[in-house]
Motif scaffolding. Structure first.
Motif, PDB file in Angstrom:
ATOM      1  N   ALA A 214      51.580 -39.904 -24.483  1.00 28.42           N
ATOM      2  CA  ALA A 214      52.579 -39.038 -25.188  1.00 28.42           C
ATOM      3  C   ALA A 214      53.033 -38.392 -24.163  1.00 28.42           C
ATOM      4  O   ALA A 214      52.910 -38.538 -22.908  1.00 28.42           O
ATOM      5  CB  ALA A 214      51.298 -37.891 -25.790  1.00 28.42           C
TER       6      ALA A 214
ATOM      7  N   LEU B  89      48.629 -34.786 -34.172  1.00 27.83           N
ATOM      8  CA  LEU B  89      47.199 -35.319 -33.623  1.00 27.83           C
ATOM      9  C   LEU B  89      46.662 -34.420 -32.528  1.00 27.83           C
ATOM     10  O   LEU B  89      45.463 -34.317 -32.594  1.00 27.83           O
ATOM     11  CB  LEU B  89      47.418 -36.616 -33.078  1.00 27.83           C
ATOM     12  N   ILE B  90      47.606 -34.086 -31.644  1.00 28.47           N
ATOM     13  CA  ILE B  90      47.089 -33.288 -30.472  1.00 28.47           C
ATOM     14  C   ILE B  90      46.692 -31.910 -30.947  1.00 28.47           C
ATOM     15  O   ILE B  90      45.555 -31.414 -30.390  1.00 28.47           O
ATOM     16  CB  ILE B  90      48.095 -33.155 -29.504  1.00 28.47           C
TER      17      ILE B  90
ATOM     18  N   ARG C 162      45.191 -43.425 -32.044  1.00 29.67           N
ATOM     19  CA  ARG C 162      45.933 -42.973 -33.133  1.00 29.67           C
ATOM     20  C   ARG C 162      47.187 -42.410 -32.483  1.00 29.67           C
ATOM     21  O   ARG C 162      48.390 -42.491 -32.994  1.00 29.67           O
ATOM     22  CB  ARG C 162      45.482 -41.755 -34.090  1.00 29.67           C
ATOM     23  N   LEU C 163      47.261 -42.048 -31.356  1.00 29.80           N
ATOM     24  CA  LEU C 163      48.492 -41.467 -30.419  1.00 29.80           C
ATOM     25  C   LEU C 163      49.187 -42.884 -30.421  1.00 29.80           C
ATOM     26  O   LEU C 163      50.546 -42.734 -30.146  1.00 29.80           O
ATOM     27  CB  LEU C 163      47.898 -40.852 -29.380  1.00 29.80           C
ATOM     28  N   TYR C 164      48.764 -43.995 -30.129  1.00 29.59           N
ATOM     29  CA  TYR C 164      49.598 -45.130 -29.959  1.00 29.59           C
ATOM     30  C   TYR C 164      49.978 -45.656 -31.325  1.00 29.59           C
ATOM     31  O   TYR C 164      50.578 -46.878 -31.238  1.00 29.59           O
ATOM     32  CB  TYR C 164      48.715 -46.152 -29.354  1.00 29.59           C
TER      33      TYR C 164
ATOM     34  N   MET D 132      34.232 -34.480 -25.657  1.00 31.63           N
ATOM     35  CA  MET D 132      34.524 -35.002 -27.068  1.00 31.63           C
ATOM     36  C   MET D 132      33.550 -36.268 -27.149  1.00 31.63           C
ATOM     37  O   MET D 132      33.306 -36.886 -26.045  1.00 31.63           O
ATOM     38  CB  MET D 132      35.989 -35.581 -26.789  1.00 31.63           C
TER      39      MET D 132
ATOM     40  N   ARG E 148      54.465 -37.646 -34.976  1.00 33.62           N
ATOM     41  CA  ARG E 148      53.015 -38.191 -35.146  1.00 33.62           C
ATOM     42  C   ARG E 148      52.008 -37.698 -34.091  1.00 33.62           C
ATOM     43  O   ARG E 148      51.079 -37.224 -34.647  1.00 33.62           O
ATOM     44  CB  ARG E 148      53.158 -39.893 -34.931  1.00 33.62           C
ATOM     45  N   ASN E 149      52.757 -37.624 -32.912  1.00 33.24           N
ATOM     46  CA  ASN E 149      51.731 -37.120 -31.826  1.00 33.24           C
ATOM     47  C   ASN E 149      51.294 -35.711 -31.801  1.00 33.24           C
ATOM     48  O   ASN E 149      50.277 -35.374 -31.662  1.00 33.24           O
ATOM     49  CB  ASN E 149      52.362 -37.636 -30.574  1.00 33.24           C
TER      50      ASN E 149
ATOM     51  N   TYR F   2      38.155 -36.902 -22.100  1.00 34.36           N
ATOM     52  CA  TYR F   2      37.675 -35.380 -22.229  1.00 34.36           C
ATOM     53  C   TYR F   2      36.204 -35.215 -22.460  1.00 34.36           C
ATOM     54  O   TYR F   2      35.481 -35.822 -23.160  1.00 34.36           O
ATOM     55  CB  TYR F   2      38.290 -35.070 -23.674  1.00 34.36           C
TER      56      TYR F   2
ATOM     57  N   PHE G 106      41.104 -40.709 -31.596  1.00 34.26           N
ATOM     58  CA  PHE G 106      42.134 -39.900 -30.898  1.00 34.26           C
ATOM     59  C   PHE G 106      43.508 -40.784 -30.134  1.00 34.26           C
ATOM     60  O   PHE G 106      44.613 -40.755 -30.568  1.00 34.26           O
ATOM     61  CB  PHE G 106      41.664 -38.802 -30.344  1.00 34.26           C
ATOM     62  N   LEU G 107      42.859 -41.408 -29.289  1.00 36.00           N
ATOM     63  CA  LEU G 107      43.798 -42.193 -28.381  1.00 36.00           C
ATOM     64  C   LEU G 107      44.499 -43.075 -29.124  1.00 36.00           C
ATOM     65  O   LEU G 107      45.740 -43.317 -28.954  1.00 36.00           O
ATOM     66  CB  LEU G 107      43.144 -42.745 -27.027  1.00 36.00           C
TER      67      LEU G 107
ATOM     68  N   ARG H 114      55.201 -47.331 -26.656  1.00 31.93           N
ATOM     69  CA  ARG H 114      54.094 -46.816 -25.944  1.00 31.93           C
ATOM     70  C   ARG H 114      52.849 -47.964 -26.229  1.00 31.93           C
ATOM     71  O   ARG H 114      51.981 -48.042 -25.348  1.00 31.93           O
ATOM     72  CB  ARG H 114      53.652 -45.502 -26.193  1.00 31.93           C
TER      73      ARG H 114
ATOM     74  N   GLU I 249      42.649 -30.759 -18.163  1.00 33.36           N
ATOM     75  CA  GLU I 249      43.097 -32.265 -18.369  1.00 33.36           C
ATOM     76  C   GLU I 249      43.662 -32.773 -16.905  1.00 33.36           C
ATOM     77  O   GLU I 249      43.532 -34.028 -16.628  1.00 33.36           O
ATOM     78  CB  GLU I 249      44.536 -32.322 -19.148  1.00 33.36           C
TER      79      GLU I 249
ATOM     80  N   ARG J  97      43.098 -31.943 -32.365  1.00 32.91           N
ATOM     81  CA  ARG J  97      42.137 -32.511 -31.318  1.00 32.91           C
ATOM     82  C   ARG J  97      42.047 -31.031 -30.532  1.00 32.91           C
ATOM     83  O   ARG J  97      40.973 -30.617 -30.148  1.00 32.91           O
ATOM     84  CB  ARG J  97      42.813 -33.390 -30.245  1.00 32.91           C
ATOM     85  N   GLU J  98      42.922 -30.297 -30.184  1.00 33.46           N
ATOM     86  CA  GLU J  98      42.939 -28.752 -29.508  1.00 33.46           C
ATOM     87  C   GLU J  98      42.293 -27.860 -30.553  1.00 33.46           C
ATOM     88  O   GLU J  98      41.301 -27.291 -29.706  1.00 33.46           O
ATOM     89  CB  GLU J  98      44.198 -28.428 -29.042  1.00 33.46           C
TER      90      GLU J  98
ATOM     91  N   MET K 281      46.570 -39.673 -20.917  1.00 35.90           N
ATOM     92  CA  MET K 281      47.505 -39.190 -21.978  1.00 35.90           C
ATOM     93  C   MET K 281      49.025 -39.228 -21.790  1.00 35.90           C
ATOM     94  O   MET K 281      49.575 -39.306 -22.719  1.00 35.90           O
ATOM     95  CB  MET K 281      47.238 -37.571 -21.931  1.00 35.90           C
TER      96      MET K 281
END
Lengths: 318, 473
Positions: free
Chosen positions: B277, B39-40, A98-100, A87, B35-36, A84, A95-96, A71, B264, B43-44, B273
């Protein structure tokens, strides 16, 4: 070394969104992906990103199917913008990224640089909803590029921005190009396509309509246009009577027309001089991409145009 | 989780012009669960906990819990300060060889122990009645003192010419009030003793006449469960509070899960998103993150409650001078075990209901529609709640036993059964296993709905569509 899309098709329920579409995007180029609303662009983009799967056909990046591309390789700026709202800018972008799969320290370093460049450092602890629309769009842009993707897919990246911010983002966009990213760029602003893109494809109703380099596309339109301006005769009414001439535009500053046999440029020029015209402009030009776009996809009823509201008339109660 | 097939056959005859965009679940991001998802979740969790409404709400609840915990002490404090001042004017001299004033003092100041024995109030403790003797000549001024509220009562003991005792009680209180009733009981005893004395019963036998009998009280239900009365009291309290806590928290935070999914979608962050993910990661992360926020609130309340409870006794001994009496609740292994079950069943219940809330939320595109869409779920949950409260009185009924193994009702029903009756050793583990299995199944189904829902706009979710999407290939 390219993104190769081969004969993909996709249907939803009873709508065929994309049919047998093929195209090729070379590594490192800026590719214009054009089409009217509802042409199937978003669906195609989602298939490239492997968010949804084509019913048939295949998509590969440098020979590997996109399903196997991490990704992190993709950066996507969707047409529908969204972040968001509650945020803050920093948290959101970290956050975004790190998702990658980026680590926090690297993201922060990169982020400092980009926020500086976009002149939004002072907003980094602000909630996104508190930012102006232009600044939100800069954040959105950063969300697309911060993880250093190889391929960027940007849907209308410059829409809704003032000229200063357009330049700012355009610079960043070209910076990405210089860094060797492959960019697929979608827009309705044809001047931007002419300015930025090497190759384009125009799709309509899920099918390829026009493809090739910008110059090829213009040439393949199979004609050239002539622009003529006479200082003492702005309307140039007599042109209508010349066989082989068809007027395409009558503007305040010039008249644009197509030439076909038996008319020639020499003949037009002679005629103008004979009639005592003061020539201020005589130009042989390629048709604009805008014209080609309208010509090729215009006039076709578009699927998702909203149904006109019912007429409000007295006595029309239901 | 690779159940996406190359060809998807989503055609529905009646579907009209809708586009069902089912997100590929096996794309490369699916390999990044480890990993994801954290992280999520983070955040939540942060997004909820940092909200002003969460913080203010939690503080208000904590204050309420502390106030509620102190109510018994406060009541005791108020009641213990009221000591009835009674003046006795004795015109009958001795009664059956006893001094009536001293006799009344001991008879009125008694306490009943936990085992049902009547004992004189221990020395050093505050007495309920302050009994003083006075001379007959002061009667007028004493009556005035009662009228002025300086005295609570004036008792006059007379002996008629016939030798019978009679009593006059003069007070501001109601003739049927608690004080008057106890005075009446004491005077009845006094009268009885006097008559027996005049009949010639010796003094030594009279002394033992009103000693409390040797009565030992045992509760049949306590005997059956092998628990003390205090333990049962604590268990019932923990179970009742636990059911209410589980119910309100799941209802509130479940709706938050649905709202989060809708948010979202409605602000279109989903488009981004979904590239970073998978829908499954988003859903699981959201359920767990929001569940943890709920758990945080429960933990804050539990800590506040336990601390408030623990400081009760020291506090009482400071302000009241005694540490016993009032509501007696014994925190034993039983109620601590039940507290553990409350937390466990909350977690399991939240995961189960959370998947349903997430699935429904993913199908809605506008905030305004959330409440309507959640109504069926709320009904399902309400049913479990009312059955649980109702079952508190009938934990041994067969239908309660059966329903307590139905996953949607287990968290509250099994809890009430565990608290009130004795369970076989396998019942709680079995219910946990059943819940875990159904959580896996419902997560899977909800995940399928979620990946179809997240990119779907403008369609009303119906139960039929939910089922269709969950079961479509």
């Amino acid at each position: 070394m390219a993104l190769l899309i081969e004969n993909i098709s996709k249907s939803f329920a009873n709508v065929q969104a994309v049919r047998n579409l093929s195209m090729q995007v070379e590594q490192g180029e800026i590719f214009g992906f054009l089409g009217p609303n509802g042409a199937g662009k978003t669906t195609t983009i989602r298939m490239i990103l492997d968010i949804i799967r084509p019913d048939s056909g295949r998509i590969t990046w440098n020979g590997a199917p996109v399903t196997e591309i991490p990704r992190k390789a993709w950066g996507y700026l969707p047409e529908e913008r969204g972040l968001y709202p509650k945020m803050n800018v920093d948290d959101q972008l970290i956050f975004l990224a790190r998702l990658y799969g980026m680590d926090k320290a690297t993201v922060k370093r990169e982020l400092d640089e980009w926020l500086e460049r976009f002149q939004i450092t002072t907003y980094r602890k602000k909630k996104v909803e508190e930012l102006s629309k232009g600044n939100q769009q800069k954040v959105q842009f950063l969300a697309t590029i911060l993880h250093e993707p190889q391929i960027l897919i940007m849907d209308e990246p410059f829409s809704g921005l003032d000229p200063v911010n357009v330049n700012l983002l355009k610079d960043a966009f070209l910076e990405m190009h210089r860094r060797g990213k492959t960019i697929i760029f979608s827009t309705h602003q044809m001047e931007q396509v002419e300015e930025l893109c090497q190759n384009i494809s125009i799709i309509n109703k899920g099918q390829m309509v026009v493809e090739g380099s910008v110059r090829q596309v213009k040439r393949s339109a199979g004609r050239s246009v002539v622009r003529l301006a006479l200082d003492n005769d702005p309307q140039i009414a007599w042109l209508d009577l010349v066989p082989g001439v068809s007027i395409t535009k009558r503007r305040q500053d010039y008249v644009e027309f197509n030439l076909a046999a038996p008319a020639t440029t020499d003949q037009i020029l002679q005629a103008a001089l004979q009639r005592g015209g003061h020539i201020t402009l005589f130009e042989l030009a390629e048709p604009s991409l805008n014209d080609i776009f309208i010509e090729r996809v215009g006039g076709i009823a578009q699927p998702d145009v909203p149904v006109p509201a019912a007429p409000v008339e007295t006595g029309m109660r239901r | 989780m690779a159940f996406l097939k190359e060809k998807k056959n989503l055609t529905e005859g009646s579907a009209g012009n809708e586009a069902q965009v089912v997100v590929a679940s096996s794309n490369h991001a699916a390999g990044q669960n480890a990993r994801n998802i954290p992280l999520i979740i983070a955040r939540e969790y942060k997004a909820r906990v940092q909200k002003r409404s969460f913080q203010v709400g939690t503080i208000i609840l904590v204050v309420l819990v502390i106030v509620a915990a102190f109510v018994p002490t406060i009541i005791q404090l108020i009641s213990s300060n009221s000591q009835s001042k009674i003046v006795v004017v004795n015109r009958a001299s001795q009664v059956a060889g006893l001094e009536p004033v001293a006799y009344l003092d001991t008879q009125l100041n008694t306490t009943i122990t936990a085992t049902g024995q009547i004992q004189p109030t221990a020395p050093g403790k505050k007495k309920d009645f302050d009994i003083k003797a006075a001379q007959p000549g002061d009667l007028k001024s004493l009556q005035q003192q009662v009228r002025d509220g300086k005295l609570d009562g004036l008792l006059v003991i007379n002996r008629a010419a016939s030798g019978e005792l009679n009593f006059e009680y003069f007070s501001n209180g109601s003739p049927t009030g608690a004080t008057a009733t106890r005075i009446q009981a004491a005077t009845t005893q006094l009268n009885f003793l006097d008559k027996l004395g005049r009949l010639g019963i010796p003094q030594s036998q009279l002394n033992t006449l009103f000693q409390s009998p040797n009565l030992s009280v045992t509760s049949a239900s306590d005997e059956k469960s092998g628990r003390s009365a205090e333990e049962t009291g604590a268990a019932t309290l923990v179970v009742t509070l636990g059911i209410i806590l589980i119910f309100t928290t799941i209802l509130q935070y479940g709706a938050t899960v649905a709202q989060g999914a809708v948010e979202e979608k409605s602000n279109r962050i989903m488009e981004i998103m979904i590239n970073a993910a998978t829908p499954f990661q988003l859903m699981i992360g959201k359920i767990i993150g929001i569940g943890l926020a709920g758990l945080t609130q429960i933990a804050a309340l539990a800590v506040a409650g336990v601390i408030a409870f623990l400081v009760q006794d020291p506090l009482k001994s400071v302000i009241l001078g005694n540490a016993t009496g009032g509501t007696r609740i014994d925190i034993t292994g039983l109620s601590i075990g039940l507290l553990g079950l409350v937390v466990l069943y909350f977690i399991l219940g939240f995961l189960l209901y959370g998947t349903l809330y997430a699935a429904v939320g993913s199908l809605i595109s506008r905030q305004e529609d959330v409440q309507t869409a959640l109504t069926p779920l709320t009904f399902l949950f309400m049913a479990g709640y009312f059955i649980s409260l109702f079952s508190l009185g009938a934990t041994d009924a067969l239908w309660v036993k059966v329903l307590s193994f139905v996953p949607f009702f287990t968290p509250t029903l099994m809890l009430s059964r565990a608290g009130i009756s004795n369970l076989a050793w396998w019942e709680v583990p079995a219910s946990i296993v059943i819940m875990l299995i159904s959580i896996v199944i419902f997560t899977w189904l909800a995940g399928r709905i979620y990946r179809a829902g997240v990119l779907m706009y403008g369609q009303k979710p119906s139960m039929g569509r939910l089922v269709k999407l969950a079961l479509s290939r």
